[in-house]
Scaffold this motif. Structure first.
Motif, PDB file in Angstrom:
ATOM      1  N   MET A   1       0.860  -1.173   0.000  1.00 50.63           N
ATOM      2  CA  MET A   1       0.000   0.000   0.000  1.00 50.63           C
ATOM      3  C   MET A   1       0.901   1.229   0.000  1.00 50.63           C
ATOM      4  O   MET A   1       1.759   1.378   0.865  1.00 50.63           O
ATOM      5  CB  MET A   1      -0.918  -0.035   1.214  1.00 50.63           C
ATOM      6  CG  MET A   1      -1.698   1.219   1.388  1.00 50.63           C
ATOM      7  SD  MET A   1      -2.998   1.245   2.666  1.00 50.63           S
ATOM      8  CE  MET A   1      -2.336   0.368   4.028  1.00 50.63           C
ATOM      9  N   LYS A   2       0.699   2.103  -0.975  1.00 50.65           N
ATOM     10  CA  LYS A   2       1.464   3.338  -1.052  1.00 50.65           C
ATOM     11  C   LYS A   2       0.894   4.357  -0.078  1.00 50.65           C
ATOM     12  O   LYS A   2      -0.284   4.334   0.236  1.00 50.65           O
ATOM     13  CB  LYS A   2       1.421   3.898  -2.471  1.00 50.65           C
ATOM     14  CG  LYS A   2       2.121   3.008  -3.477  1.00 50.65           C
ATOM     15  CD  LYS A   2       2.073   3.608  -4.849  1.00 50.65           C
ATOM     16  CE  LYS A   2       2.721   2.670  -5.839  1.00 50.65           C
ATOM     17  NZ  LYS A   2       2.661   3.179  -7.190  1.00 50.65           N
ATOM     18  N   SER A   3       1.737   5.269   0.359  1.00 49.90           N
ATOM     19  CA  SER A   3       1.307   6.255   1.333  1.00 49.90           C
ATOM     20  C   SER A   3       1.600   7.664   0.839  1.00 49.90           C
ATOM     21  O   SER A   3       2.668   7.919   0.287  1.00 49.90           O
ATOM     22  CB  SER A   3       2.031   6.000   2.650  1.00 49.90           C
ATOM     23  OG  SER A   3       1.675   6.954   3.600  1.00 49.90           O
ATOM     24  N   GLU A   4       0.662   8.553   1.008  1.00 48.47           N
ATOM     25  CA  GLU A   4       0.816   9.982   0.727  1.00 48.47           C
ATOM     26  C   GLU A   4       0.480  10.703   2.022  1.00 48.47           C
ATOM     27  O   GLU A   4      -0.365  10.265   2.782  1.00 48.47           O
ATOM     28  CB  GLU A   4      -0.134  10.440  -0.379  1.00 48.47           C
ATOM     29  CG  GLU A   4       0.141   9.844  -1.738  1.00 48.47           C
ATOM     30  CD  GLU A   4       1.246  10.558  -2.487  1.00 48.47           C
ATOM     31  OE1 GLU A   4       1.615  11.694  -2.104  1.00 48.47           O
ATOM     32  OE2 GLU A   4       1.751   9.977  -3.456  1.00 48.47           O
ATOM     33  N   VAL A   5       1.136  11.815   2.279  1.00 50.24           N
ATOM     34  CA  VAL A   5       0.924  12.550   3.525  1.00 50.24           C
ATOM     35  C   VAL A   5       0.446  13.960   3.202  1.00 50.24           C
ATOM     36  O   VAL A   5       0.910  14.588   2.248  1.00 50.24           O
ATOM     37  CB  VAL A   5       2.233  12.618   4.349  1.00 50.24           C
ATOM     38  CG1 VAL A   5       2.032  13.451   5.600  1.00 50.24           C
ATOM     39  CG2 VAL A   5       2.704  11.219   4.706  1.00 50.24           C
ATOM     40  N   ALA A   6      -0.515  14.445   3.988  1.00 50.13           N
ATOM     41  CA  ALA A   6      -1.017  15.813   3.871  1.00 50.13           C
ATOM     42  C   ALA A   6      -1.212  16.350   5.287  1.00 50.13           C
ATOM     43  O   ALA A   6      -1.316  15.580   6.248  1.00 50.13           O
ATOM     44  CB  ALA A   6      -2.328  15.847   3.104  1.00 50.13           C
ATOM     45  N   THR A   7      -1.265  17.671   5.410  1.00 43.67           N
ATOM     46  CA  THR A   7      -1.428  18.307   6.721  1.00 43.67           C
ATOM     47  C   THR A   7      -2.765  19.022   6.777  1.00 43.67           C
ATOM     48  O   THR A   7      -3.161  19.699   5.828  1.00 43.67           O
ATOM     49  CB  THR A   7      -0.293  19.324   6.957  1.00 43.67           C
ATOM     50  OG1 THR A   7       0.953  18.639   6.842  1.00 43.67           O
ATOM     51  CG2 THR A   7      -0.397  19.939   8.332  1.00 43.67           C
ATOM     52  N   VAL A   8      -3.459  18.872   7.891  1.00 47.29           N
ATOM     53  CA  VAL A   8      -4.739  19.533   8.098  1.00 47.29           C
ATOM     54  C   VAL A   8      -4.470  20.974   8.531  1.00 47.29           C
ATOM     55  O   VAL A   8      -3.632  21.225   9.395  1.00 47.29           O
ATOM     56  CB  VAL A   8      -5.569  18.788   9.169  1.00 47.29           C
ATOM     57  CG1 VAL A   8      -6.873  19.511   9.447  1.00 47.29           C
ATOM     58  CG2 VAL A   8      -5.830  17.351   8.739  1.00 47.29           C
ATOM     59  N   THR A   9      -5.207  21.929   7.948  1.00 43.01           N
ATOM     60  CA  THR A   9      -5.028  23.337   8.297  1.00 43.01           C
ATOM     61  C   THR A   9      -5.769  23.665   9.586  1.00 43.01           C
ATOM     62  O   THR A   9      -6.528  22.839  10.113  1.00 43.01           O
ATOM     63  CB  THR A   9      -5.569  24.253   7.178  1.00 43.01           C
ATOM     64  OG1 THR A   9      -6.994  24.140   7.138  1.00 43.01           O
ATOM     65  CG2 THR A   9      -4.975  23.909   5.830  1.00 43.01           C
ATOM     66  N   THR A  10      -5.592  24.891  10.067  1.00 42.41           N
ATOM     67  CA  THR A  10      -6.272  25.325  11.289  1.00 42.41           C
ATOM     68  C   THR A  10      -7.783  25.355  11.097  1.00 42.41           C
ATOM     69  O   THR A  10      -8.537  25.290  12.065  1.00 42.41           O
ATOM     70  CB  THR A  10      -5.792  26.721  11.714  1.00 42.41           C
ATOM     71  OG1 THR A  10      -6.008  27.629  10.638  1.00 42.41           O
ATOM     72  CG2 THR A  10      -4.326  26.704  12.095  1.00 42.41           C
ATOM     73  N   LYS A  11      -8.238  25.468   9.852  1.00 41.24           N
ATOM     74  CA  LYS A  11      -9.680  25.460   9.562  1.00 41.24           C
ATOM     75  C   LYS A  11     -10.213  24.045   9.331  1.00 41.24           C
ATOM     76  O   LYS A  11     -11.365  23.858   8.964  1.00 41.24           O
ATOM     77  CB  LYS A  11      -9.961  26.310   8.322  1.00 41.24           C
ATOM     78  CG  LYS A  11      -9.718  27.782   8.534  1.00 41.24           C
ATOM     79  CD  LYS A  11     -10.118  28.543   7.293  1.00 41.24           C
ATOM     80  CE  LYS A  11      -9.933  30.033   7.500  1.00 41.24           C
ATOM     81  NZ  LYS A  11     -10.379  30.786   6.318  1.00 41.24           N
ATOM     82  N   GLY A  12      -9.364  23.035   9.515  1.00 37.51           N
ATOM     83  CA  GLY A  12      -9.806  21.653   9.335  1.00 37.51           C
ATOM     84  C   GLY A  12      -9.796  21.207   7.889  1.00 37.51           C
ATOM     85  O   GLY A  12     -10.341  20.157   7.552  1.00 37.51           O
ATOM     86  N   GLN A  13      -9.170  21.973   7.020  1.00 40.93           N
ATOM     87  CA  GLN A  13      -9.123  21.618   5.607  1.00 40.93           C
ATOM     88  C   GLN A  13      -7.927  20.720   5.322  1.00 40.93           C
ATOM     89  O   GLN A  13      -6.916  20.777   6.015  1.00 40.93           O
ATOM     90  CB  GLN A  13      -9.058  22.878   4.753  1.00 40.93           C
ATOM     91  CG  GLN A  13     -10.287  23.747   4.909  1.00 40.93           C
ATOM     92  CD  GLN A  13     -10.136  25.082   4.217  1.00 40.93           C
ATOM     93  OE1 GLN A  13      -9.036  25.595   4.056  1.00 40.93           O
ATOM     94  NE2 GLN A  13     -11.258  25.662   3.812  1.00 40.93           N
TER      95      GLN A  13
END
Length: 78
Positions: A1-13
């Motif tokens: 399974m490949k993995s990608e990472v993202a960060t949640v903003t202060t607005k929950g986006q």
């Protein structure tokens, strides 16, 4: 399974990586369903392609229409 990472903003986006947006045809306005499964959160893009894969998945018993009709009939009898 490949993995990608993202960060949640202060607005929950959350920004979905462009590679995944292209792969799954996620464009501006595409709705995404969040599904909880055990200790995981699954994002399911509600694209026309995904909707097409659901065709026929509700065939057979129990038929939702029949159940609804029977419930309404019982309610009228009360």
């Amino acid at each position: 399974m490949k993995s990608e990472v993202a960060t949640v903003t202060t607005k929950g986006q959350l920004v979905i990586p462009s590679k995944l947006r292209r792969k799954y045809a996620i464009r501006e306005g595409t709705q995404v369903a969040f599904v909880e499964e055990e200790n995981r959160l699954i994002l399911q893009p509600l694209t026309p392609e995904f909707i097409r894969t659901l065709r026929g998945s509700l065939k057979g018993e129990p038929c939702a229409l029949k159940i609804l009709q029977e419930e309404r009939k019982r309610e009228r009898e009360l």
